[in-house]
Design a protein around this motif. Structure first.
Motif, mmCIF file in Angstrom:
data_model
loop_
_atom_site.group_PDB
_atom_site.id
_atom_site.type_symbol
_atom_site.label_atom_id
_atom_site.label_comp_id
_atom_site.label_asym_id
_atom_site.label_seq_id
_atom_site.Cartn_x
_atom_site.Cartn_y
_atom_site.Cartn_z
ATOM 1 N N VAL A 1 -12.073 74.989 78.115
ATOM 2 C CA VAL A 1 -11.156 75.740 78.615
ATOM 3 C C VAL A 1 -9.931 74.981 79.327
ATOM 4 O O VAL A 1 -8.735 75.131 79.363
ATOM 5 C CB VAL A 1 -11.906 76.679 79.832
ATOM 6 C CG1 VAL A 1 -10.727 77.368 80.543
ATOM 7 C CG2 VAL A 1 -12.695 77.597 79.080
ATOM 8 N N ALA A 2 -10.374 73.776 79.927
ATOM 9 C CA ALA A 2 -9.593 72.779 80.427
ATOM 10 C C ALA A 2 -8.669 72.160 79.581
ATOM 11 O O ALA A 2 -7.488 71.767 80.330
ATOM 12 C CB ALA A 2 -10.410 71.862 81.241
ATOM 13 N N ALA A 3 -9.042 72.091 78.333
ATOM 14 C CA ALA A 3 -7.978 71.448 77.572
ATOM 15 C C ALA A 3 -6.963 72.196 77.176
ATOM 16 O O ALA A 3 -5.934 71.772 76.389
ATOM 17 C CB ALA A 3 -9.075 70.829 76.009
ATOM 18 N N LEU A 4 -7.137 73.404 77.345
ATOM 19 C CA LEU A 4 -5.705 74.545 76.622
ATOM 20 C C LEU A 4 -4.787 74.765 77.891
ATOM 21 O O LEU A 4 -5.293 75.216 78.877
ATOM 22 C CB LEU A 4 -6.671 75.463 76.228
ATOM 23 C CG LEU A 4 -7.211 75.551 74.907
ATOM 24 C CD1 LEU A 4 -8.151 76.961 74.654
ATOM 25 C CD2 LEU A 4 -6.322 75.419 73.778
ATOM 26 N N PRO A 5 -3.736 74.701 77.385
ATOM 27 C CA PRO A 5 -2.563 75.001 78.365
ATOM 28 C C PRO A 5 -2.404 76.414 78.458
ATOM 29 O O PRO A 5 -3.082 77.165 77.470
ATOM 30 C CB PRO A 5 -1.395 74.432 77.941
ATOM 31 C CG PRO A 5 -1.497 74.496 76.289
ATOM 32 C CD PRO A 5 -2.990 74.370 76.348
ATOM 33 N N GLN A 6 -1.600 77.219 79.420
ATOM 34 C CA GLN A 6 -1.403 78.548 78.998
ATOM 35 C C GLN A 6 -0.842 78.941 77.822
ATOM 36 O O GLN A 6 -0.041 78.178 77.262
ATOM 37 C CB GLN A 6 -0.554 78.925 80.240
ATOM 38 C CG GLN A 6 -0.243 80.502 80.304
ATOM 39 C CD GLN A 6 0.945 81.001 81.367
ATOM 40 O OE1 GLN A 6 1.846 80.201 81.870
ATOM 41 N NE2 GLN A 6 0.606 82.142 81.795
ATOM 42 N N GLY A 7 -1.361 79.825 77.114
ATOM 43 C CA GLY A 7 -0.826 80.197 75.761
ATOM 44 C C GLY A 7 -1.456 79.490 74.575
ATOM 45 O O GLY A 7 -1.459 80.136 73.509
ATOM 46 N N GLY A 8 -2.118 78.369 75.100
ATOM 47 C CA GLY A 8 -3.214 77.715 74.065
ATOM 48 C C GLY A 8 -4.116 79.063 73.569
ATOM 49 O O GLY A 8 -4.828 79.588 74.348
ATOM 50 N N ARG A 9 -4.725 78.631 72.194
ATOM 51 C CA ARG A 9 -5.602 79.310 71.566
ATOM 52 C C ARG A 9 -7.013 78.967 71.670
ATOM 53 O O ARG A 9 -6.919 77.805 70.996
ATOM 54 C CB ARG A 9 -5.111 79.888 70.309
ATOM 55 C CG ARG A 9 -4.330 81.471 70.218
ATOM 56 C CD ARG A 9 -3.755 81.401 71.049
ATOM 57 N NE ARG A 9 -2.635 82.775 70.970
ATOM 58 C CZ ARG A 9 -1.242 83.151 71.496
ATOM 59 N NH1 ARG A 9 -0.898 82.207 71.854
ATOM 60 N NH2 ARG A 9 -0.941 84.472 71.280
ATOM 61 N N PHE A 10 -8.022 79.625 71.642
ATOM 62 C CA PHE A 10 -9.235 79.407 71.267
ATOM 63 C C PHE A 10 -9.832 80.301 70.056
ATOM 64 O O PHE A 10 -9.584 81.387 70.123
ATOM 65 C CB PHE A 10 -10.473 79.512 72.211
ATOM 66 C CG PHE A 10 -11.756 79.339 71.971
ATOM 67 C CD1 PHE A 10 -12.265 77.961 71.762
ATOM 68 C CD2 PHE A 10 -12.615 80.454 71.506
ATOM 69 C CE1 PHE A 10 -13.607 77.688 71.030
ATOM 70 C CE2 PHE A 10 -13.852 80.232 70.840
ATOM 71 C CZ PHE A 10 -14.542 79.014 70.811
ATOM 72 N N ALA A 11 -10.298 79.566 69.074
ATOM 73 C CA ALA A 11 -10.924 80.195 68.017
ATOM 74 C C ALA A 11 -12.325 79.837 67.637
ATOM 75 O O ALA A 11 -12.725 78.569 67.604
ATOM 76 C CB ALA A 11 -10.059 80.102 66.529
ATOM 77 N N GLY A 12 -13.508 80.747 67.525
ATOM 78 C CA GLY A 12 -14.530 80.218 67.115
ATOM 79 C C GLY A 12 -15.647 81.488 67.352
ATOM 80 O O GLY A 12 -15.304 82.890 67.072
ATOM 81 N N GLN A 13 -16.936 81.049 67.137
ATOM 82 C CA GLN A 13 -17.941 82.153 66.950
ATOM 83 C C GLN A 13 -19.036 81.717 68.202
ATOM 84 O O GLN A 13 -19.358 80.684 68.277
ATOM 85 C CB GLN A 13 -18.765 82.062 65.848
ATOM 86 C CG GLN A 13 -17.846 82.935 64.729
ATOM 87 C CD GLN A 13 -16.791 81.852 64.194
ATOM 88 O OE1 GLN A 13 -16.784 80.482 64.351
ATOM 89 N NE2 GLN A 13 -15.693 82.585 63.718
ATOM 90 N N ILE A 14 -19.853 82.710 68.711
ATOM 91 C CA ILE A 14 -20.942 82.367 69.578
ATOM 92 C C ILE A 14 -22.211 83.367 68.810
ATOM 93 O O ILE A 14 -21.807 84.399 68.539
ATOM 94 C CB ILE A 14 -20.682 82.987 70.913
ATOM 95 C CG1 ILE A 14 -19.536 82.131 71.569
ATOM 96 C CG2 ILE A 14 -22.052 82.587 71.971
ATOM 97 C CD1 ILE A 14 -19.920 80.860 72.208
ATOM 98 N N PHE A 15 -23.303 82.884 68.799
ATOM 99 C CA PHE A 15 -24.526 83.637 68.277
ATOM 100 C C PHE A 15 -24.901 84.455 69.544
ATOM 101 O O PHE A 15 -24.962 83.906 70.562
ATOM 102 C CB PHE A 15 -25.477 82.972 67.971
ATOM 103 C CG PHE A 15 -25.292 82.030 66.536
ATOM 104 C CD1 PHE A 15 -24.342 82.270 65.876
ATOM 105 C CD2 PHE A 15 -26.099 81.341 65.833
ATOM 106 C CE1 PHE A 15 -23.949 81.704 64.712
ATOM 107 C CE2 PHE A 15 -26.006 80.726 64.614
ATOM 108 C CZ PHE A 15 -24.611 80.961 63.992
#
Ligand SMILES: C[S@@+](CC[C@H](N)C(=O)[O-])C[C@H]1O[C@@H](n2cnc3c(N)ncnc32)[C@H](O)[C@@H]1O
Length: 203
Positions: free
Chosen positions: A131-145
């Protein structure tokens, strides 16, 4: 190496998925980011648990500077040896556990089918660093089980829906799909999947 049902080594997994297209979560995140920012921001990304590189290749194709991280040197060897490795973008590979790896601030953070393999006690701190690595507008993509997943065990980082929603408190979800049904694993064996597919924009 974490051995889980369906395959006995990550190398076997890389072979099984080799040549597959990029994950839809990544494509959706990149399309949304590109539509919002175009050329106005630096194209930087982390691909955490990159495996044999299906997503890293897509990021490079779209001219991103990518830090591809995996705990298996074999994954990075697969990636480096790919015939379709684009010459666009720039690639930096890091062989490290996600619990220990460092990364810079980036616009896109991708972790396809990777976070569940984090040491469970470390998932919270790992997520805070993402979360800290992303700026406003940055995107996360992935999966959680989720807890109904056939592979769910105390050895994996599992979260239920409420916990996933809490993880996304700093984001506007652009996709949050919960799949809880029988399916197939990468080797074609029967497996019950409980997964959250996530694309999210940092607020
Ligand atoms: C299911 S594969 C996913 C690979 C790729 N992202 C994909 O979508 O096909 C999980 C990957 O995470 C890596 N991995 C497992 N535990 C890890 C850890 N603690 N730190 C970094 N990578 C890890 C494995 O080596 C493997 O390449």
């Amino acid at each position: 190496m974490t051995c889980i049902a369906g395959f006995t080594s990550w190398d076997e997994y890389y072979k099984a998925v080799s040549g597959n297209p990029p994950r839809e979560t990544l494509v959706r995140a990149l399309d949304a980011w590109e539509k919002e920012f175009g050329a106005r921001r630096m194209r930087t990304a982390v691909d955490l648990g990159c495996g044999e590189g299906r997503d890293t290749v897509e990021l490079l194709r779209r001219r991103f500077h990518v830090r591809a991280i995996d705990s298996e040197q074999r994954a990075l060897d697969w990636l480096a040896g790919r015939a379709d490795l684009p010459t666009t973008g720039t690639l930096e590979t890091v062989c490290a556990r996600m619990e220990d790896a460092a990364w810079p601030a980036v616009e896109v953070f991708n972790a396809s089918f990777a976070l569940p393999f984090c040491t469970p006690d470390c998932l919270e701190a790992l997520w805070a660093r993402i979360v800290a690595a992303l700026p406003q507008g940055g995107r996360f993509a992935g999966q959680i089980f989720g807890p109904d997943d056939e592979w769910a065990s105390p050895a994996l980082g599992i979260r239920d829906r409420a916990a996933v929603e809490a993880m996304l408190a700093a984001f506007e979800p652009e996709q949050l799909d919960e799949i809880n049904r029988p399916g197939k694993d990468a080797m074609g064996g029967a497996k019950h999947w409980h997964i959250f597919y996530i694309v999210a924009r940092k607020r």
